[in-house]
Design an enzyme around this catalytic site. Sequence first.
Site, PDB file in Angstrom:
ATOM      1  CB  THR A  98      -8.945  78.509 -59.786  1.00  0.00           C
ATOM      2  OG1 THR A  98      -7.954  79.547 -59.746  1.00  0.00           O
ATOM      3  CG2 THR A  98      -8.362  77.298 -60.479  1.00  0.00           C
ATOM      4  CE  LYS A 118      -5.050  80.874 -63.271  1.00  0.00           C
ATOM      5  NZ  LYS A 118      -5.023  79.525 -62.681  1.00  0.00           N
ATOM      6  CG  HIS A 122      -4.152  75.013 -62.743  1.00  0.00           C
ATOM      7  ND1 HIS A 122      -5.267  75.084 -61.951  1.00  0.00           N
ATOM      8  CD2 HIS A 122      -3.108  75.106 -61.895  1.00  0.00           C
ATOM      9  CE1 HIS A 122      -4.908  75.191 -60.678  1.00  0.00           C
ATOM     10  NE2 HIS A 122      -3.586  75.214 -60.626  1.00  0.00           N
TER      11      HIS A 122
HETATM   12  C1  GLV Z   1      -1.713  75.360 -57.443  1.00  0.00           C
HETATM   13  O1  GLV Z   1      -2.630  76.003 -57.880  1.00  0.00           O
HETATM   14  C2  GLV Z   1      -1.024  74.361 -58.164  1.00  0.00           C
HETATM   15  O2  GLV Z   1      -1.354  74.177 -59.352  1.00  0.00           O
HETATM   16  O3  GLV Z   1      -0.133  73.712 -57.609  1.00  0.00           O
END
Ligand code: GLV
Length: 397
Positions: A155, A260, A284
Site C-alpha cells: 500500500t 496499490k 483506498h
Molecule cells: C485501513 O487500511 C483503513 O483504511 O482503515
Amino acid sequence: MEITNVMEYEALAKEKLPKMIYDYYASGAEDQWTLMENRNAFSRILFRPRILIDVSKIDMTTTVLGFKISMPIMVAPTAMQKMAHPDGEYATARASAAAGTIMTLSSWATSSVEEVASTGPGVRFFQLYVYKDRSVVTQLVKRAEKAGFKAIVLTVDTPRLGRRESDIKNRSNHRLQITNLPLFIASITELTCFLNVPSYRFVLPQNLSLKNFDGLNLGKLDKTDDSGLASYVAGQVDRSLSWKDVKWLKSITPLPILVKGVLTAEDARIAVQSGVAGIIVSNHGARQLDYVPATITALEEVVEATQRRVPVFLDGGVRRGTDVFKALALGASGVFIGRPVIFSLAVDGEAGVRKTLQMLHDELELTMALSGCRSLAEITRNHIVAPWDPPRIAPKL
Ligand code: GLV
C-alpha cells in the site's frame, strides 16, 4: 427477503453492527466526495453491445501473476474483519478459495498469516504496510512467504491515515445494537471506553488484536483523542517511504510486488521502472485523500502509461458485474472488491462472502453475454463509451 445484489448487504450490515464498527468500514475521508464518485463514475460509462454473436459458452477464467482463477474478481485487503463477524478472515479465506479466486489479507487483519493459511488451499496475497521498524517488516514478509502467500501488495497511499470524521466523532451519538455474543462483547468494550474516556474515538475492540503483530507487541490500538487507527499509523507506519524502499522490498523477498494506490501516469511509469509485478489503481476505498478521481476515471491513463508491460488492476466502487466489465474494457486485468466482502461477511459470515462472489460472477457473465463477449480477451475498448471519449458523430457546423 432474498438478497439480489451485493449492495443490499450494506443496509443489513448497518442494522446489525455497532455504529462504531459500521462507520469504520463504511466511511470515506472528509467530505466523502471520492466515496460517492467511485460509484457515480461507473454510472457515466455506457455500453456499446455487439449482437448476434454465439454466446452459448462464456469463459471467465483468467491468470493473475501466473495463477489461474475463475474470474477477474478478487478480494481486496480490508482490515480487522473479526469486527464484522467472529469468523473474520477465516470466513473470507474459505469463501475466496471456494470461489476459485484470490484473497488479499490485510497487514491489519485480526487473524495472522499462519491462521489464514491453516484454512486450507487457496491463492493468497499479503497486503503490506511498511513500519518504521524494518525488522518488523522483514519478519512479517518472511512469515507470509512461509505461510504460502504468493505476492506482496504494497500500500503506497498511506504515509498518514486519511481523516475519516465518523471515526473521530463517534461519541455522543453512540448507540448499542447487540445482535450476537462477540458483538455484545465488543459493545461492552465500547461502552466501558465510553464511560471511562470522555473523548472516546474509534478503537479496536479489546477482545481483538492485529494478529500479525501480536508477537511484536504492536497488536493493540491505544485509546487516543484522535481515531485510534490514525494514531497507530502515526506512531508505527513509515511516512518516509519512497520508491527506493520498493527496491529494498524486492531485495528482501522473491515474491512479486504489486503497488496499490497508483492514480497517475507519472507514478505508473516509475512503478514499471522500479520493477513491480503489477499496479493496483486504488484510492483506498476513498479513505485517504478526498477529491482524487474515481479509480475507474484514473484507470485508463495508468494503463496507457504502463504500455502493457505490467498488469493493472483496480479497486474502488465495484458493486456490479457491469462495473467489472467496464474496468476490463478500460484495460484492467482484474478488479478487487473490499466493502462488499466486509458487509456480506457481517451479515452472513462465509456464506455471505460466497454469495457476494457468486452474484458478481453471475452478473459479469450476463454482461458478457449481452455484450457479445465469449471470453475476457473479447472485451474491448469499443464495448463501452466513456464521458471523455470524443463524440462519435461530429456535430454539424
Ligand atoms: C485501513 O487500511 C483503513 O483504511 O482503515
